[in-house]
Design a protein around this motif. Structure first.
Motif, PDB file in Angstrom:
ATOM      1  N   ALA A 107      11.251  -3.131  -0.028  1.00 18.09           N
ATOM      2  CA  ALA A 107      11.630  -3.944  -1.187  1.00 18.09           C
ATOM      3  C   ALA A 107      10.446  -4.765  -1.681  1.00 18.09           C
ATOM      4  CB  ALA A 107      12.805  -4.850  -0.830  1.00 18.09           C
ATOM      5  N   ILE A 108       9.674  -5.316  -0.746  1.00 25.66           N
ATOM      6  CA  ILE A 108       8.480  -6.080  -1.133  1.00 25.66           C
ATOM      7  C   ILE A 108       7.465  -5.168  -1.813  1.00 25.66           C
ATOM      8  CG2 ILE A 108       6.488  -7.344  -0.234  1.00 25.66           C
ATOM      9  CD1 ILE A 108       8.268  -8.512   1.893  1.00 25.66           C
ATOM     10  N   ALA A 109       7.291  -3.954  -1.289  1.00 20.46           N
ATOM     11  CA  ALA A 109       6.353  -3.001  -1.887  1.00 20.46           C
ATOM     12  C   ALA A 109       6.759  -2.645  -3.316  1.00 20.46           C
ATOM     13  CB  ALA A 109       6.272  -1.742  -1.029  1.00 20.46           C
ATOM     14  N   VAL A 110       8.063  -2.449  -3.529  1.00 21.84           N
ATOM     15  CA  VAL A 110       8.550  -2.138  -4.888  1.00 21.84           C
ATOM     16  C   VAL A 110       8.316  -3.332  -5.806  1.00 21.84           C
ATOM     17  CG1 VAL A 110      10.605  -1.627  -6.255  1.00 21.84           C
ATOM     18  CG2 VAL A 110      10.231  -0.458  -4.071  1.00 21.84           C
ATOM     19  N   PHE A 111       8.566  -4.528  -5.288  1.00 25.12           N
ATOM     20  CA  PHE A 111       8.343  -5.732  -6.097  1.00 25.12           C
ATOM     21  C   PHE A 111       6.872  -5.865  -6.484  1.00 25.12           C
ATOM     22  CE2 PHE A 111       7.139 -10.214  -6.339  1.00 25.12           C
ATOM     23  CZ  PHE A 111       8.007 -10.656  -7.343  1.00 25.12           C
ATOM     24  N   ILE A 112       5.980  -5.637  -5.528  1.00 22.38           N
ATOM     25  CA  ILE A 112       4.536  -5.711  -5.820  1.00 22.38           C
ATOM     26  C   ILE A 112       4.153  -4.679  -6.862  1.00 22.38           C
ATOM     27  CG2 ILE A 112       2.240  -5.334  -4.837  1.00 22.38           C
ATOM     28  CD1 ILE A 112       3.256  -6.525  -2.237  1.00 22.38           C
ATOM     29  N   THR A 114       6.029  -3.214  -9.174  1.00 25.40           N
ATOM     30  CA  THR A 114       6.580  -3.484 -10.507  1.00 25.40           C
ATOM     31  C   THR A 114       5.960  -4.715 -11.155  1.00 25.40           C
ATOM     32  OG1 THR A 114       8.407  -4.691  -9.453  1.00 25.40           O
ATOM     33  CG2 THR A 114       8.781  -2.366 -10.027  1.00 25.40           C
ATOM     34  N   ASN A 115       5.271  -5.510 -10.388  1.00 26.99           N
ATOM     35  CA  ASN A 115       4.609  -6.717 -10.924  1.00 26.99           C
ATOM     36  C   ASN A 115       3.097  -6.644 -10.750  1.00 26.99           C
ATOM     37  OD1 ASN A 115       6.922  -8.861 -11.585  1.00 26.99           O
ATOM     38  ND2 ASN A 115       7.488  -7.750  -9.719  1.00 26.99           N
ATOM     39  N   THR A 116       2.573  -5.436 -10.821  1.00 29.38           N
ATOM     40  CA  THR A 116       1.152  -5.229 -10.566  1.00 29.38           C
ATOM     41  C   THR A 116       0.274  -6.060 -11.486  1.00 29.38           C
ATOM     42  OG1 THR A 116       1.486  -2.990  -9.717  1.00 29.38           O
ATOM     43  CG2 THR A 116      -0.695  -3.527 -10.558  1.00 29.38           C
ATOM     44  N   PHE A 117       0.541  -5.994 -12.780  1.00 29.07           N
ATOM     45  CA  PHE A 117      -0.328  -6.681 -13.728  1.00 29.07           C
ATOM     46  C   PHE A 117      -0.223  -8.193 -13.589  1.00 29.07           C
ATOM     47  CE2 PHE A 117      -2.055  -3.133 -15.919  1.00 29.07           C
ATOM     48  CZ  PHE A 117      -3.052  -3.646 -16.732  1.00 29.07           C
ATOM     49  N   SER A 118       0.940  -8.679 -13.260  1.00 29.92           N
ATOM     50  CA  SER A 118       1.080 -10.123 -13.041  1.00 29.92           C
ATOM     51  C   SER A 118       0.241 -10.573 -11.856  1.00 29.92           C
ATOM     52  CB  SER A 118       2.545 -10.485 -12.813  1.00 29.92           C
ATOM     53  OG  SER A 118       3.324 -10.165 -13.945  1.00 29.92           O
ATOM     54  N   ILE A 119       0.224  -9.771 -10.792  1.00 27.93           N
ATOM     55  CA  ILE A 119      -0.575 -10.105  -9.618  1.00 27.93           C
ATOM     56  C   ILE A 119      -2.062 -10.055  -9.946  1.00 27.93           C
ATOM     57  CG2 ILE A 119      -1.181  -9.363  -7.278  1.00 27.93           C
ATOM     58  CD1 ILE A 119       1.697  -8.318  -7.022  1.00 27.93           C
ATOM     59  N   VAL A 120      -2.469  -8.978 -10.629  1.00 31.65           N
ATOM     60  CA  VAL A 120      -3.883  -8.821 -10.979  1.00 31.65           C
ATOM     61  C   VAL A 120      -4.353  -9.951 -11.886  1.00 31.65           C
ATOM     62  CG1 VAL A 120      -5.524  -7.359 -12.208  1.00 31.65           C
ATOM     63  CG2 VAL A 120      -3.882  -6.326 -10.632  1.00 31.65           C
ATOM     64  N   MET A 121      -3.564 -10.260 -12.911  1.00 29.16           N
ATOM     65  CA  MET A 121      -3.946 -11.333 -13.821  1.00 29.16           C
ATOM     66  C   MET A 121      -3.891 -12.700 -13.138  1.00 29.16           C
ATOM     67  SD  MET A 121      -4.982 -10.106 -16.638  1.00 29.16           S
ATOM     68  CE  MET A 121      -5.697  -8.795 -15.629  1.00 29.16           C
ATOM     69  N   GLY A 122      -3.023 -12.831 -12.120  1.00 26.75           N
ATOM     70  CA  GLY A 122      -2.990 -14.069 -11.356  1.00 26.75           C
ATOM     71  C   GLY A 122      -4.289 -14.279 -10.589  1.00 26.75           C
ATOM     72  N   VAL A 123      -4.830 -13.199 -10.032  1.00 30.28           N
ATOM     73  CA  VAL A 123      -6.114 -13.288  -9.332  1.00 30.28           C
ATOM     74  C   VAL A 123      -7.219 -13.717 -10.292  1.00 30.28           C
ATOM     75  CG1 VAL A 123      -7.888 -11.970  -8.126  1.00 30.28           C
ATOM     76  CG2 VAL A 123      -5.468 -11.616  -7.566  1.00 30.28           C
ATOM     77  N   PRO A 207      -3.680   1.276  -5.332  1.00 25.59           N
ATOM     78  CA  PRO A 207      -3.948   0.562  -4.070  1.00 25.59           C
ATOM     79  C   PRO A 207      -2.863  -0.451  -3.709  1.00 25.59           C
ATOM     80  CG  PRO A 207      -5.426  -0.196  -5.805  1.00 25.59           C
ATOM     81  CD  PRO A 207      -4.727   0.998  -6.335  1.00 25.59           C
ATOM     82  N   LEU A 208      -2.248  -1.090  -4.712  1.00 22.32           N
ATOM     83  CA  LEU A 208      -1.200  -2.061  -4.394  1.00 22.32           C
ATOM     84  C   LEU A 208       0.050  -1.393  -3.837  1.00 22.32           C
ATOM     85  CD1 LEU A 208      -1.396  -4.695  -7.284  1.00 22.32           C
ATOM     86  CD2 LEU A 208      -2.403  -4.751  -5.002  1.00 22.32           C
ATOM     87  N   ALA A 209       0.215  -0.086  -4.084  1.00 25.83           N
ATOM     88  CA  ALA A 209       1.365   0.630  -3.527  1.00 25.83           C
ATOM     89  C   ALA A 209       1.284   0.762  -2.015  1.00 25.83           C
ATOM     90  CB  ALA A 209       1.466   2.027  -4.166  1.00 25.83           C
ATOM     91  N   THR A 210       0.101   0.536  -1.449  1.00 24.32           N
ATOM     92  CA  THR A 210      -0.081   0.676   0.001  1.00 24.32           C
ATOM     93  C   THR A 210      -0.140  -0.668   0.725  1.00 24.32           C
ATOM     94  OG1 THR A 210      -2.508   0.652  -0.174  1.00 24.32           O
ATOM     95  CG2 THR A 210      -1.412   2.763  -0.452  1.00 24.32           C
ATOM     96  N   MET A 211       0.128  -1.759   0.019  1.00 26.28           N
ATOM     97  CA  MET A 211      -0.075  -3.091   0.583  1.00 26.28           C
ATOM     98  C   MET A 211       0.752  -3.347   1.840  1.00 26.28           C
ATOM     99  SD  MET A 211      -2.334  -5.093  -0.822  1.00 26.28           S
ATOM    100  CE  MET A 211      -1.715  -6.681  -0.297  1.00 26.28           C
TER     101      MET A 211
END
Length: 289
Positions: A107-112, A114-123, A207-211
């Motif tokens: 579930a966490i992997a799916v959440f990451i 689906t929110n890839t761009f939010s995470i990337v832009m947050g960085v 790469p985020l799909a493997t986190m």
């Protein structure tokens, strides 16, 4: 005829003096423009730098790369489930909590994903906040002023013989040309960083799909390290620019115009070298490879 010769020589001297003064002033105006240009580009986020490119990269990532990342996530989740079953002696010693843990990780992997761009832009948003705060501290010290120096320089030029003025004029011509070449190099470094950011962001879902995977997480972890390295490279660039501006500000007051001109070139070459090193230095700091 001596008066005619002397008047011609004096006229040439005055033209050379004015040419050297103008080129000297243009040289430092070019430095000011180069410094402000670097600062303006580094301050911008990937979205602000070129919104059309950013939107294109985002569309490509969401429509082309994201389905591939979803397939990879499915494979990783199934692989984790199989490994879990095998490790539990083919479910003979199976514990329900282990299944819940696998479901939670998935579930966490799916959440990451689906929110890839939010995470990337947050960085990049975090890194950009550091860059903006540093820019607020050093912006006032970036501009090089010549107002109190040109009069002193003109007095020095008035005492020079015509042959030395000709040599100084040639020096300013050569150094001005070299500075233009260095400007192209700086342009390549600054714009190359932004293009590298766009290329890195475009494949973010994979790469985020493997986190959350135990065996594959190093791919996602290294990708996040690379993002932080690219973001904080902007901070290192601002530090380089601030040091360059501080060094160049001492040049106009130099007693020797020849040394001042070539020192400008030396400092600019040093700036280009340091800008090239910021990328590898940032990656080394975050252990990204």
């Amino acid at each position: 005829m001596d008066w005619l010769y002397e008047s011609i020589i004096e006229r040439i001297r005055q033209e050379l003096i004015q040419a050297v003064l103008v080129r000297f002033q243009n040289m430092f105006n070019s430095i000011n423009g180069r410094i402000s240009g670097i600062a303006a580009d580094v301050w911008q986020t990937p979205m602000d730098w070129n919104s059309s490119i950013f939107n294109m990269i985002r569309d490509l990532s969401e429509t082309v790369v994201l389905p591939i990342a979803g397939t990879i996530l499915t494979f990783v989740a199934c692989y984790e489930l199989i490994q879990m079953i095998i490790s539990q002696n083919n479910m003979q010693n199976f514990e329900t909590f282990t299944l819940y843990k696998w479901m939670f990780k998935t579930a966490i992997a799916v959440f990451i994903l689906t929110n890839t761009f939010s995470i990337v832009m947050g960085v990049f948003g975090l890194a950009q906040e550091v860059v903006n705060q540093s820019a607020g501290l050093i912006t006032g010290t970036l501009e090089v002023s010549l107002e109190d120096t040109l009069a002193e320089l003109e007095a020095q030029l008035e005492d020079m013989p015509i042959w030395e003025l000709i040599g100084l004029w040639l020096e300013t011509f050569i150094v001005s040309f070299c500075l233009q070449v260095m400007s192209i190099v700086i342009f390549i470094v600054i714009f190359g960083r932004m293009l590298e950011i766009y290329l890195t962001v475009s494949i973010a879902p994979i790469p985020l799909a493997t986190m959350t995977s135990r065996d594959w997480s190093q791919m996602g972890n290294n990708y996040l390290k690379s993002l932080f390295a690219l973001g904080f490279q902007g901070f290192l660039i601002m530090v380089c620019v601030a040091i360059y501006a501080a060094l160049v500000q001492t040049i106009p007051s130099a007693d020797n115009p020849h040394a001042a001109i070539w020192t400008v070139l030396g400092y600019t070459v040093l700036l280009c070298f340091c800008l090239f090193k910021t990328g590898s230095l940032a990656k080394a700091m975050f252990n990204a490879h």
